[in-house]
Design a protein around this motif. Structure first.
Motif, PDB file in Angstrom:
ATOM      1  N   GLU A  87       0.829  -1.210   0.000  1.00 47.24           N
ATOM      2  CA  GLU A  87       0.000   0.000   0.000  1.00 47.24           C
ATOM      3  C   GLU A  87       0.865   1.263   0.000  1.00 47.24           C
ATOM      4  OE1 GLU A  87      -3.162   0.188  -0.477  1.00 47.24           O
ATOM      5  OE2 GLU A  87      -3.404  -1.986  -0.507  1.00 47.24           O
ATOM      6  N   ALA A  88       1.979   1.222   0.716  1.00 39.36           N
ATOM      7  CA  ALA A  88       2.895   2.373   0.734  1.00 39.36           C
ATOM      8  C   ALA A  88       3.483   2.596  -0.657  1.00 39.36           C
ATOM      9  CB  ALA A  88       4.003   2.145   1.748  1.00 39.36           C
ATOM     10  N   THR A  89       3.800   1.500  -1.339  1.00 40.28           N
ATOM     11  CA  THR A  89       4.339   1.587  -2.704  1.00 40.28           C
ATOM     12  C   THR A  89       3.297   2.200  -3.660  1.00 40.28           C
ATOM     13  OG1 THR A  89       5.695  -0.377  -2.300  1.00 40.28           O
ATOM     14  CG2 THR A  89       5.389   0.284  -4.592  1.00 40.28           C
ATOM     15  N   LYS A  90       2.047   1.737  -3.525  1.00 38.83           N
ATOM     16  CA  LYS A  90       0.959   2.283  -4.352  1.00 38.83           C
ATOM     17  C   LYS A  90       0.809   3.783  -4.134  1.00 38.83           C
ATOM     18  CE  LYS A  90      -2.186  -1.629  -4.272  1.00 38.83           C
ATOM     19  NZ  LYS A  90      -3.497  -2.025  -3.747  1.00 38.83           N
ATOM     20  N   LEU A  91       0.847   4.185  -2.873  1.00 37.76           N
ATOM     21  CA  LEU A  91       0.705   5.604  -2.530  1.00 37.76           C
ATOM     22  C   LEU A  91       1.837   6.425  -3.147  1.00 37.76           C
ATOM     23  CD1 LEU A  91      -0.942   7.648  -0.710  1.00 37.76           C
ATOM     24  CD2 LEU A  91       0.872   7.310   0.984  1.00 37.76           C
ATOM     25  N   THR A 117       7.379  -2.699  14.780  1.00 42.02           N
ATOM     26  CA  THR A 117       6.066  -2.231  14.303  1.00 42.02           C
ATOM     27  C   THR A 117       6.024  -0.704  14.291  1.00 42.02           C
ATOM     28  OG1 THR A 117       4.994  -4.211  15.214  1.00 42.02           O
ATOM     29  CG2 THR A 117       3.569  -2.345  14.679  1.00 42.02           C
ATOM     30  N   VAL A 118       6.541  -0.110  15.356  1.00 39.00           N
ATOM     31  CA  VAL A 118       6.598   1.360  15.432  1.00 39.00           C
ATOM     32  C   VAL A 118       7.456   1.918  14.291  1.00 39.00           C
ATOM     33  CG1 VAL A 118       7.495   3.311  16.787  1.00 39.00           C
ATOM     34  CG2 VAL A 118       6.121   1.552  17.899  1.00 39.00           C
ATOM     35  N   SER A 119       8.558   1.245  13.981  1.00 40.90           N
ATOM     36  CA  SER A 119       9.431   1.699  12.881  1.00 40.90           C
ATOM     37  C   SER A 119       8.690   1.701  11.545  1.00 40.90           C
ATOM     38  CB  SER A 119      10.670   0.808  12.779  1.00 40.90           C
ATOM     39  OG  SER A 119      11.522   1.004  13.879  1.00 40.90           O
ATOM     40  N   VAL A 120       7.865   0.672  11.316  1.00 39.97           N
ATOM     41  CA  VAL A 120       7.075   0.620  10.077  1.00 39.97           C
ATOM     42  C   VAL A 120       6.080   1.773  10.041  1.00 39.97           C
ATOM     43  CG1 VAL A 120       5.324  -0.681   8.808  1.00 39.97           C
ATOM     44  CG2 VAL A 120       7.311  -1.875   9.747  1.00 39.97           C
ATOM     45  N   LEU A 121       5.389   1.985  11.163  1.00 43.65           N
ATOM     46  CA  LEU A 121       4.391   3.060  11.225  1.00 43.65           C
ATOM     47  C   LEU A 121       5.044   4.436  11.057  1.00 43.65           C
ATOM     48  CD1 LEU A 121       2.176   1.701  14.153  1.00 43.65           C
ATOM     49  CD2 LEU A 121       1.768   1.519  11.703  1.00 43.65           C
ATOM     50  N   GLU A 122       6.211   4.608  11.659  1.00 43.15           N
ATOM     51  CA  GLU A 122       6.939   5.876  11.493  1.00 43.15           C
ATOM     52  C   GLU A 122       7.376   6.065  10.040  1.00 43.15           C
ATOM     53  OE1 GLU A 122      10.060   5.674  14.415  1.00 43.15           O
ATOM     54  OE2 GLU A 122       8.877   6.800  15.890  1.00 43.15           O
ATOM     55  N   GLY A 123       7.772   4.970   9.407  1.00 43.66           N
ATOM     56  CA  GLY A 123       8.189   5.039   8.003  1.00 43.66           C
ATOM     57  C   GLY A 123       7.048   5.456   7.090  1.00 43.66           C
ATOM     58  N   VAL A 124       5.861   4.888   7.329  1.00 47.84           N
ATOM     59  CA  VAL A 124       4.695   5.242   6.516  1.00 47.84           C
ATOM     60  C   VAL A 124       4.301   6.704   6.765  1.00 47.84           C
ATOM     61  CG1 VAL A 124       2.275   4.734   6.013  1.00 47.84           C
ATOM     62  CG2 VAL A 124       3.855   2.858   6.479  1.00 47.84           C
ATOM     63  N   ALA A 125       4.321   7.107   8.043  1.00 45.41           N
ATOM     64  CA  ALA A 125       3.984   8.503   8.380  1.00 45.41           C
ATOM     65  C   ALA A 125       4.955   9.466   7.702  1.00 45.41           C
ATOM     66  CB  ALA A 125       4.014   8.688   9.897  1.00 45.41           C
ATOM     67  N   LEU A 178       6.631   8.963   4.959  1.00 45.01           N
ATOM     68  CA  LEU A 178       6.347   8.969   3.519  1.00 45.01           C
ATOM     69  C   LEU A 178       5.188   9.914   3.200  1.00 45.01           C
ATOM     70  CD1 LEU A 178       6.617   7.908   0.613  1.00 45.01           C
ATOM     71  CD2 LEU A 178       5.162   5.970   1.276  1.00 45.01           C
ATOM     72  N   VAL A 179       4.121   9.843   3.997  1.00 46.60           N
ATOM     73  CA  VAL A 179       2.967  10.726   3.784  1.00 46.60           C
ATOM     74  C   VAL A 179       3.377  12.189   3.968  1.00 46.60           C
ATOM     75  CG1 VAL A 179       0.645  11.349   4.579  1.00 46.60           C
ATOM     76  CG2 VAL A 179       1.326   8.937   4.484  1.00 46.60           C
ATOM     77  N   GLU A 180       4.200  12.444   5.002  1.00 44.19           N
ATOM     78  CA  GLU A 180       4.684  13.815   5.241  1.00 44.19           C
ATOM     79  C   GLU A 180       5.480  14.339   4.049  1.00 44.19           C
ATOM     80  OE1 GLU A 180       5.597  15.141   9.645  1.00 44.19           O
ATOM     81  OE2 GLU A 180       6.446  13.157   9.303  1.00 44.19           O
ATOM     82  N   VAL A 181       6.340  13.488   3.502  1.00 40.37           N
ATOM     83  CA  VAL A 181       7.184  13.881   2.366  1.00 40.37           C
ATOM     84  C   VAL A 181       6.323  14.197   1.145  1.00 40.37           C
ATOM     85  CG1 VAL A 181       8.835  12.986   0.665  1.00 40.37           C
ATOM     86  CG2 VAL A 181       9.290  12.716   3.108  1.00 40.37           C
ATOM     87  N   ILE A 182       5.321  13.358   0.902  1.00 35.16           N
ATOM     88  CA  ILE A 182       4.424  13.602  -0.235  1.00 35.16           C
ATOM     89  C   ILE A 182       3.693  14.926  -0.053  1.00 35.16           C
ATOM     90  CG2 ILE A 182       2.325  12.802  -1.398  1.00 35.16           C
ATOM     91  CD1 ILE A 182       3.308   9.913  -0.860  1.00 35.16           C
ATOM     92  N   GLU A 230      13.751  12.583  -1.924  1.00 32.65           N
ATOM     93  CA  GLU A 230      13.283  12.360  -0.549  1.00 32.65           C
ATOM     94  C   GLU A 230      12.139  11.351  -0.516  1.00 32.65           C
ATOM     95  OE1 GLU A 230      12.242  15.027   3.433  1.00 32.65           O
ATOM     96  OE2 GLU A 230      12.131  15.947   1.446  1.00 32.65           O
ATOM     97  N   GLN A 231      11.274  11.430  -1.517  1.00 27.68           N
ATOM     98  CA  GLN A 231      10.154  10.483  -1.578  1.00 27.68           C
ATOM     99  C   GLN A 231      10.670   9.074  -1.867  1.00 27.68           C
ATOM    100  OE1 GLN A 231       6.756  11.736  -3.913  1.00 27.68           O
ATOM    101  NE2 GLN A 231       6.119   9.628  -4.300  1.00 27.68           N
ATOM    102  N   LEU A 232      11.643   8.973  -2.762  1.00 29.43           N
ATOM    103  CA  LEU A 232      12.252   7.664  -3.043  1.00 29.43           C
ATOM    104  C   LEU A 232      12.893   7.072  -1.791  1.00 29.43           C
ATOM    105  CD1 LEU A 232      13.995   8.316  -6.488  1.00 29.43           C
ATOM    106  CD2 LEU A 232      12.194   6.625  -6.049  1.00 29.43           C
ATOM    107  N   THR A 233      13.608   7.941  -1.059  1.00 31.31           N
ATOM    108  CA  THR A 233      14.271   7.499   0.171  1.00 31.31           C
ATOM    109  C   THR A 233      13.251   7.047   1.205  1.00 31.31           C
ATOM    110  OG1 THR A 233      16.083   9.060  -0.230  1.00 31.31           O
ATOM    111  CG2 THR A 233      15.868   8.200   2.008  1.00 31.31           C
ATOM    112  N   SER A 234      12.159   7.806   1.348  1.00 30.55           N
ATOM    113  CA  SER A 234      11.121   7.466   2.324  1.00 30.55           C
ATOM    114  C   SER A 234      10.421   6.158   1.964  1.00 30.55           C
ATOM    115  CB  SER A 234      10.092   8.587   2.424  1.00 30.55           C
ATOM    116  OG  SER A 234      10.678   9.761   2.921  1.00 30.55           O
ATOM    117  N   THR A 235      10.174   5.963   0.675  1.00 27.89           N
ATOM    118  CA  THR A 235       9.559   4.709   0.228  1.00 27.89           C
ATOM    119  C   THR A 235      10.483   3.535   0.547  1.00 27.89           C
ATOM    120  OG1 THR A 235       8.514   5.926  -1.591  1.00 27.89           O
ATOM    121  CG2 THR A 235       8.489   3.529  -1.726  1.00 27.89           C
TER     122      THR A 235
END
Length: 344
Positions: free
Chosen positions: A59-63, A115-123, A125-129, A140-145
């Motif tokens: 889902e993160a990749t799709k976003l 689990t927290v690391s995954v959630l922080e990573g997704v957050a 990514l959304v912030e960067v977008i 930056e978006q590539l790095t966050s993904t």
């Protein structure tokens, strides 16, 4: 006009998504697991968790792809993307909560942190977008993904039970202690001033250094000997304990799971104790500080050895090295104390 409106509406969806993910992350970080009265199926937990992690990654990749090039997602598509990624994040956090403390506190901490690391990573990514120009793929978006993928991969490769989780803790402690020992040995092997590479640039050529406080005296070096002995006993204790846990560690009984957690918790104090002792050995040496840290490390090691002795990982063969190290701790403590107090 419509493109701007669409962009604004999509941004609202992303901001709402970001707020939701941050709330979920905070609950996971601070929340407690759901204790179960019945039998807990650990293999089923891992299978379900891995599926949830895979879904978050997809889902993160799709976003990320949706916001990497024109055209910008419509308001409806943006809302669907946000709903889909939020659903995957909620599923992941729900599965995490399945894991009860009875499976081991060490294991649960590692699953929680991952689990927290995954959630922080997704957050992130959304912030960067949100902060990047829409419809353009930034570095930056590539790095966050990539950060989300990496966090998901780490979660998918966690230790599978509390025994394995405790071995991760012991291995990390062992590495830190080994580094501290090697640093002291390296400094001692250098005949010249151990700080020369730091301070020589500021030294005038016609003013040779005369500050003997920057060098080890003969007494200093004698005192360091038993201190090194105590640090090496710490390293040996961790090494031997890792072997004992590998061979004898059991997670089939609640009492043994708890004993493994106790061993992990007490050994986490070893590397800070070794670091404190190592730091006070550098010149100018403060003997009272050395004596204090030697004493504290010795007390800690004897406590660790006592906990090992009374745990299920200590069989007859382990008892031999436990007793040997107990004697080594006493010997080095006494020797260091005698040398410090000599001529004082």
């Amino acid at each position: 006009m419509s493109a701007n409106t669409s962009g604004g509406n999509v941004c609202v969806s992303l901001r709402n998504l970001l707020n939701s993910i941050q709330c979920i992350r905070d609950r996971v970080r601070d929340g407690e697991s759901n204790e179960t009265d019945g039998a807990f199926n650990l293999s089923n937990f891992w299978e379900t968790l891995n599926q949830a992690v895979s879904a978050v990654s997809q889902e993160a990749t799709k976003l990320s792809l949706a916001f990497s090039k024109p055209p910008l997602p419509s308001q409806q598509d943006g809302e669907k993307l946000a709903e889909s990624i939020l659903k995957s994040v909620l599923t992941l956090s729900t599965v995490y909560y399945w894991l009860p403390k009875s499976q081991g506190v060490s294991l649960r901490r590692q699953v929680r942190d991952a689990t927290v690391s995954v959630l922080e990573g997704v957050a992130q990514l959304v912030e960067v977008i949100l902060s990047s120009p829409l419809q353009s793929l930034t570095q930056e978006q590539l790095t966050s993904t990539g950060g989300v993928w990496s966090a998901c991969d780490q979660l998918a490769h966690l230790p599978q039970d509390n025994k394995a989780a405790v071995l991760v803790v012991l291995s990390a402690q062992s590495g830190v202690v080994k580094d501290a020992i090697e640093e002291i040995e390296q400094a001692l092997s250098e005949v010249q001033d151990p700080f020369s590479d730091v301070l020589d640039d500021d030294q005038e050529e016609d003013e040779p250094r005369g500050n003997r406080d920057m060098y080890w005296s003969e007494k200093d070096r004698r005192v360091i000997g038993p201190c090194q002995g105590l640090m090496k006993a710490s390293a040996a204790c961790l090494r031997k304990l890792m072997s004992a846990v590998r061979i004898n560690g059991d997670v089939g009984v609640a009492q043994n799971v708890a004993q493994l957690d106790d061993l992990a918790d007490i050994t986490k104090e070893i590397s800070p104790g070794v670091d404190d002792l190592a730091l006070c050995l550098y010149p100018p040496m403060d003997y009272s500080g050395v004596e204090n840290n030697v004493s504290k490390l010795a007390v800690l090691l004897k406590k660790v050895l006592e906990i090992i002795r009374s745990s299920h990982v200590c069989g007859e063969s382990e008892l031999t090295w436990v007793q040997f190290l107990d004697g080594a701790v006493d010997h080095n403590l006494q020797k260091a104390t005698d040398l410090i107090q000599q001529d004082s």
